[in-house]
Design an enzyme around this catalytic site. Structure first.
Site, PDB file in Angstrom:
ATOM      1  N   PRO A  24      49.994  25.685  42.821  1.00 37.23           N
ATOM      2  CA  PRO A  24      49.137  26.385  43.740  1.00 37.23           C
ATOM      3  C   PRO A  24      48.053  25.345  44.384  1.00 37.23           C
ATOM      4  O   PRO A  24      47.245  24.414  43.709  1.00 37.23           O
ATOM      5  CB  PRO A  24      48.364  27.248  42.572  1.00 37.23           C
ATOM      6  CG  PRO A  24      49.400  27.169  41.539  1.00 37.23           C
ATOM      7  CD  PRO A  24      50.024  25.824  41.439  1.00 37.23           C
ATOM      8  N   CYS A  26      44.410  26.090  46.746  1.00 36.28           N
ATOM      9  CA  CYS A  26      43.598  26.748  47.338  1.00 36.28           C
ATOM     10  C   CYS A  26      43.509  26.289  48.952  1.00 36.28           C
ATOM     11  O   CYS A  26      43.314  25.022  49.035  1.00 36.28           O
ATOM     12  CB  CYS A  26      42.229  26.942  46.799  1.00 36.28           C
ATOM     13  SG  CYS A  26      42.291  27.998  45.149  1.00 36.28           S
ATOM     14  N   TYR A 185      38.177  28.222  35.232  1.00 39.48           N
ATOM     15  CA  TYR A 185      37.968  29.809  35.672  1.00 39.48           C
ATOM     16  C   TYR A 185      37.751  30.585  34.414  1.00 39.48           C
ATOM     17  O   TYR A 185      37.874  30.193  33.231  1.00 39.48           O
ATOM     18  CB  TYR A 185      39.028  30.090  36.678  1.00 39.48           C
ATOM     19  CG  TYR A 185      38.613  28.998  37.926  1.00 39.48           C
ATOM     20  CD1 TYR A 185      37.536  28.793  38.694  1.00 39.48           C
ATOM     21  CD2 TYR A 185      39.854  28.623  38.294  1.00 39.48           C
ATOM     22  CE1 TYR A 185      37.769  28.219  39.773  1.00 39.48           C
ATOM     23  CE2 TYR A 185      39.850  27.440  39.225  1.00 39.48           C
ATOM     24  CZ  TYR A 185      38.502  27.430  40.239  1.00 39.48           C
ATOM     25  OH  TYR A 185      38.682  26.370  40.938  1.00 39.48           O
TER      26      TYR A 185
END
Length: 363
Positions: A24, A26, A185
């Site tokens: 992943p 961003c 997170y």
């Protein structure tokens, strides 16, 4: 024998035709007027890897609530209206020949921040489209704005939001879902004794700190078909002073619990809860963490972190440090990395039809 990089791996009911996956990344490229909706940029970005031969692509973190976005420009999957834009991406990636999974995330106290390439850094003020972040408590991350502590009802709704996001991922046609519990997170914040100082059932010992994550795992697993893999990204350590061994022990135990609840692959990264940590960064600097987790669980494990060269990636797999390598920056530099790797390792890898004329250039 085919190189390990190009051998299939079955994860629950999904057969993936190779072991170098897109991690992943961003993109901070959603339009402010359409919060959370992926755009043509995301379509081009993700499809470029499919054209280049990626066996499985993981999207950037898709926020499960609006306040769970890392920035105002982040992707989301918290409402049904966002599914159509994701369907467009999934459909083209599938037509190009790759599999695709979505990472489900909530930024917690690290939400509402500027994009890394913005001229400003830190928290985005409400007047500029930001919002108050939330977390296990009220302690901020470094110089970020103070978060608001989540109450028990909000924790329950957060778990439900992950489940609802997973159902939307199924509707969009994704092949897998990944729960983001790394990089400082929200779910990683609850796991960390450095951040989570709660005295209720979501704090205290490791079982209490892991409660929210395991409830999310249960909600996501119950929301997707049995054949669909559920992946989990964890930070093996936050690189706090003297904490690495303790963090790794915690990560191993949480991985075991998660696998018991239906997680099918542990994606091992590191860092995120400690501002400006001292990290001994170098090629493959996190693969040792993946190897230790792999010894403790009976599902595949992936490694990530400065794995850039085909021979290096092949060595990680051949030595049993991981079952999968996740890659990011090297793929941004070269979205056709898989074709170059196949040529280097002497493995035939088909090209997408319109690009097949490029194959002789690698000879």
């Amino acid at each position: 024998m085919a190189p390990r990089l190009f051998t299939p791996l079955t994860v629950r009911g999904l057969e993936v035709p190779g072991r170098a996956w897109v991690a992943p990344m961003c993109q901070y490229s959603c339009r402010p007027g359409e919060p959370g909706f992926v755009t043509d940029w995301h379509l081009a970005h993700l499809t470029s890897f499919a054209i280049g031969g990626a066996p499985l692509i993981l999207t950037e973190a898709a926020a499960v609530t609006e306040v769970g976005r890392i920035s105002p420009w982040d992707a989301g999957i918290w409402q049904d209206q966002q599914v159509g834009a994701w369907e467009r991406v999934v459909s083209l990636v599938h037509r190009t020949g790759s599999l695709i999974g979505v990472q489900l995330g909530h930024a917690g106290r690290k939400a509402s921040t500027y994009a890394p390439f913005h001229e400003r850094s830190g928290s985005v003020p409400v007047a500029e489209g930001g919002w108050q972040s939330v977390g296990p408590g009220t302690a901020p991350f470094g110089s970020y704005a103070d978060p608001r502590e989540l109450d028990l009802a909000e924790l329950s709704s957060t778990v439900a939001a992950f489940g609802a996001a997973a159902r939307r991922a199924v509707t969009a046609g994704f092949d897998a879902v990944e729960i983001h519990a790394a990089h400082g997170y929200l779910l990683a914040q609850f796991l960390s004794p450095l951040v989570n100082r709660r005295s209720d059932e979501y704090g205290g010992d490791l079982a209490g700190r892991a409660r929210l994550l395991l409830e999310v795992v249960d909600a996501v697993r119950a929301s997707v078909p049995d054949r669909m893999p559920v992946l989990l990204r964890l930070s093996a350590t936050d690189w706090g002073s003297g904490q690495v061994a303790d963090d790794l022990e915690r990560t191993v135990q949480v991985s075991r619990w998660a696998v018991e609840r239906g997680v099918d692959l542990i994606d091992v990264s590191s860092g995120g809860n400690v501002p400006r940590p001292e990290i001994p960064i170098g090629p493959g600097y996190q693969t040792g963490f993946a190897e230790q987790v792999r010894r403790a669980v009976e599902v595949p494990v992936s490694a990530v972190g400065m794995i850039t060269r085909p021979d290096q990636a092949e060595q990680v797999l051949a030595e049993g440090q991981a079952d999968v390598v996740m890659m990011a920056r090297a793929l941004l530099a070269d979205p056709h990395w898989w074709h170059r790797a196949a040529e280097t390792l002497g493995h035939p890898l088909p090209w997408v039809g319109p690009y097949a004329r490029a194959a002789p250039l690698l000879d």
